[in-house]
Write a protein that holds these residues in place. Structure first.
Motif, short mmCIF file in Angstrom:
data_model
loop_
_atom_site.label_atom_id
_atom_site.label_comp_id
_atom_site.label_asym_id
_atom_site.label_seq_id
_atom_site.Cartn_x
_atom_site.Cartn_y
_atom_site.Cartn_z
N LYS A 1 71.93 41.77 44.45
CA LYS A 1 71.16 42.33 45.57
C LYS A 1 69.82 42.90 45.13
CE LYS A 1 73.19 43.74 49.21
NZ LYS A 1 73.19 42.40 49.83
N GLY A 2 69.77 43.46 43.94
CA GLY A 2 68.49 43.97 43.44
C GLY A 2 67.87 45.00 44.36
N HIS A 3 66.70 44.67 44.88
CA HIS A 3 65.94 45.58 45.73
C HIS A 3 66.44 45.63 47.17
CE1 HIS A 3 64.52 41.56 46.53
NE2 HIS A 3 64.01 41.99 47.66
N GLU A 4 67.32 44.70 47.56
CA GLU A 4 67.74 44.61 48.96
C GLU A 4 68.36 45.92 49.44
OE1 GLU A 4 68.74 39.83 49.45
OE2 GLU A 4 70.38 41.27 49.39
N ASN A 5 68.13 46.23 50.70
CA ASN A 5 68.66 47.48 51.26
C ASN A 5 69.61 47.23 52.43
OD1 ASN A 5 66.88 46.65 53.21
ND2 ASN A 5 65.48 48.38 53.03
N TYR A 6 70.36 46.12 52.34
CA TYR A 6 71.29 45.78 53.41
C TYR A 6 72.40 44.88 52.90
CZ TYR A 6 68.48 41.53 53.21
OH TYR A 6 67.83 40.40 52.76
N GLN A 7 73.49 44.84 53.68
CA GLN A 7 74.54 43.83 53.56
C GLN A 7 74.59 43.11 54.90
OE1 GLN A 7 76.42 42.45 51.29
NE2 GLN A 7 77.95 43.84 50.45
N ILE A 8 74.63 41.78 54.88
CA ILE A 8 74.77 41.00 56.11
C ILE A 8 76.23 40.61 56.26
CG2 ILE A 8 74.03 39.00 57.44
CD1 ILE A 8 71.49 38.91 55.72
N ILE A 9 76.89 41.22 57.26
CA ILE A 9 78.29 40.93 57.54
C ILE A 9 78.37 40.40 58.97
CG2 ILE A 9 80.63 41.87 57.69
CD1 ILE A 9 79.77 43.98 55.64
N GLU A 10 78.80 39.16 59.09
CA GLU A 10 78.73 38.43 60.35
C GLU A 10 77.26 38.41 60.79
OE1 GLU A 10 81.77 40.17 62.84
OE2 GLU A 10 83.34 39.06 61.79
N ASN A 11 76.94 38.92 61.96
CA ASN A 11 75.54 38.89 62.41
C ASN A 11 74.86 40.25 62.30
OD1 ASN A 11 75.53 36.12 63.16
ND2 ASN A 11 76.62 36.62 65.05
N GLU A 12 75.49 41.15 61.56
CA GLU A 12 74.98 42.52 61.51
C GLU A 12 74.42 42.84 60.13
OE1 GLU A 12 76.56 47.07 62.47
OE2 GLU A 12 77.93 45.36 62.60
N LYS A 13 73.24 43.48 60.11
CA LYS A 13 72.64 43.99 58.88
C LYS A 13 73.04 45.45 58.72
CE LYS A 13 68.49 41.52 57.36
NZ LYS A 13 67.03 41.62 57.18
N ILE A 14 73.84 45.72 57.72
CA ILE A 14 74.33 47.07 57.48
C ILE A 14 73.56 47.69 56.33
CG2 ILE A 14 76.36 48.44 56.80
CD1 ILE A 14 78.05 46.14 58.04
N PRO A 15 73.01 48.90 56.51
CA PRO A 15 72.25 49.53 55.41
C PRO A 15 73.09 49.63 54.14
CG PRO A 15 71.93 50.74 57.45
CD PRO A 15 73.02 49.74 57.71
N TYR A 16 72.53 49.17 53.05
CA TYR A 16 73.21 49.23 51.75
C TYR A 16 72.20 48.97 50.65
CZ TYR A 16 76.15 48.39 47.75
OH TYR A 16 76.70 48.49 46.51
N ASN A 17 72.26 49.77 49.58
CA ASN A 17 71.37 49.56 48.44
C ASN A 17 72.12 49.90 47.16
OD1 ASN A 17 69.22 51.07 46.46
ND2 ASN A 17 68.31 49.28 47.44
N ASP A 18 72.18 48.94 46.22
CA ASP A 18 72.93 49.14 44.98
C ASP A 18 72.48 50.38 44.22
OD1 ASP A 18 74.81 47.07 45.03
OD2 ASP A 18 73.46 45.63 44.08
N LYS A 19 71.17 50.58 44.14
CA LYS A 19 70.66 51.71 43.36
C LYS A 19 71.08 53.04 43.97
CE LYS A 19 66.40 53.60 41.35
NZ LYS A 19 64.92 53.42 41.22
N GLU A 20 70.94 53.16 45.27
CA GLU A 20 71.33 54.40 45.94
C GLU A 20 72.83 54.66 45.78
OE1 GLU A 20 70.09 54.07 49.98
OE2 GLU A 20 67.95 54.09 49.51
N VAL A 21 73.61 53.60 45.92
CA VAL A 21 75.07 53.73 45.82
C VAL A 21 75.49 54.18 44.43
CG1 VAL A 21 77.23 52.40 45.79
CG2 VAL A 21 75.65 52.15 47.70
N VAL A 22 74.97 53.51 43.40
CA VAL A 22 75.41 53.85 42.04
C VAL A 22 74.89 55.22 41.62
CG1 VAL A 22 73.52 52.80 40.68
CG2 VAL A 22 75.85 52.86 39.76
N ILE A 23 73.71 55.62 42.05
CA ILE A 23 73.20 56.96 41.73
C ILE A 23 74.10 58.02 42.35
CG2 ILE A 23 71.34 58.60 42.25
CD1 ILE A 23 69.35 56.36 41.71
N LYS A 24 74.53 57.81 43.59
CA LYS A 24 75.41 58.77 44.25
C LYS A 24 76.74 58.88 43.51
CE LYS A 24 77.61 59.91 48.64
NZ LYS A 24 78.01 59.44 49.98
N ILE A 25 77.31 57.73 43.12
CA ILE A 25 78.59 57.72 42.40
C ILE A 25 78.45 58.42 41.05
CG2 ILE A 25 80.26 56.22 41.24
CD1 ILE A 25 79.69 54.18 43.55
N LEU A 26 77.38 58.10 40.33
CA LEU A 26 77.17 58.70 39.00
C LEU A 26 76.91 60.20 39.10
CD1 LEU A 26 74.86 55.94 37.47
CD2 LEU A 26 77.20 56.45 36.75
#
Length: 322
Positions: free
Chosen positions: A286-311
């Motif tokens: 995903k890299g820089h992408e800030n979404y996940q496309i599930i069916e016809n919906e773009k859901i906000p998601y960003n790998d960097k934000e997610v992993v920083i929060k977890i860490l």
């Protein structure tokens, strides 16, 4: 390649066309590798030829077999580059370190020292391409080298994340077999202490070329110490079926060090839990992408934000912080 075959750049006055490489991608559109190659070659045969610019150049990677083929038909002045092949512009004396890459560029009987924060052999090729373009336009190559030294990494392209964890986390857009292989290979150039692991998290997009899924599974299975298969824009397809396509590749290479975690946030969290000090965690696709496309919906998601929060949550607790 889509834009080329659809004539979307018709009328552009092109000075320089650059050929980097030819690897598997976009077969959901082009259907065959031969058709995909023909589409790429249009830039050099058709559109560069139609340009009314007085000085036109084709800058071509001749370490790539398709590039060598292209040199015979490309229009304009042909400038070649490579690492292994005889070329007009060649990288030599390559030294890959943990946080930078150093090499010489041989061009027109001269040697120019290049130092860059970019990691991996694929980035050496990209730098050679950029130098080829600059050379074609008679730019001062010493100034180009200085610019390369100052250049920072691109978001989502071998981007390191540091939230106080005792291991490396790298986020990359790699979403094709070649790109995933380049990513893991680049990570392997970082000196690893004995017994330390490369853990890779990735998925494959839905409604796209299915044939690349097992190939990416094979690459992850061969090159990583542990792999977590997850979701990456499944679109209209069922994520579990996409993951099974990827799993076929891991099984082909008899890899047993993997698991499937379809929820991407949960997959990243599991990977973080698996990491020991000095390991390398690669989060790909995903890299820089800030979404996940599930069916016809773009859901906000960003790998960097997610992993920083977890860490942050994990290591702030360990350090006794609220």
């Amino acid at each position: 390649s889509h834009g080329l075959i659809q004539n979307r750049i018709s009328g552009l006055e092109i000075d320089v066309a650059i050929f980097t490489n030819f690897t598997r991608d976009h077969l959901d559109y082009h259907k065959t590798m031969d058709e995909y190659k023909k589409a790429k070659f249009l830039l050099f045969e058709k559109f560069l030829n139609e340009s009314e610019k007085e000085k036109k150049c084709s800058v071509i990677n001749v370490d790539d077999s398709a590039g060598r083929e292209l040199t015979k038909i490309a229009k304009g002045t042909v400038i070649t580059y490579g690492i292994k092949s005889d070329a007009d512009i060649k990288a030599t004396d390559i030294e890959m370190l943990k946080n930078k890459t150093i090499f010489n560029v041989e061009i027109s009987g001269k040697k120019i020292k290049i130092e860059t924060k970019l990691i991996g052999r694929h980035n050496i090729y990209n730098i050679l391409a950029a130098i080829g373009c600059a050379y074609s336009q008679n730019l001062d190559l010493e100034k180009v080298a200085d610019g390369i030294k100052k250049f920072e990494t691109v978001p989502g392209r071998f981007e390191t994340v540091n939230a106080g964890q005792p291991f490396s986390v790298i986020i990359d857009y790699a979403h094709t077999p070649d790109a995933l292989g380049n990513l893991i290979h680049a990570a392997k150039t970082i000196p690893l202490k004995q017994g330390k692991k490369i853990i890779t998290v990735f998925g494959c997009g839905g409604d796209r070329d299915r044939s690349k899924r097992p190939l990416m599974g094979e690459i992850a299975g061969r090159m990583s110490d542990y792999t977590i298969i997850t979701s990456d824009n499944p679109r209209s397809e069922k994520p579990e079926l996409i993951a099974l396509d990827v799993e076929v590749g891991l099984q082909r290479v008899k890899c047993k060090n993997y698991e499937i975690v379809l929820d991407r946030t949960a997959a990243v969290k599991k990977a973080v839990e698996l990491c020991s000090p000095d390991d390398i965690l690669l989060i790909a696709g995903k890299g820089h992408e800030n979404y996940q496309i599930i069916e016809n919906e773009k859901i906000p998601y960003n790998d960097k934000e997610v992993v920083i929060k977890i860490l942050t949550e994990k290591y702030s607790r360990k350090n006794g912080k609220n």
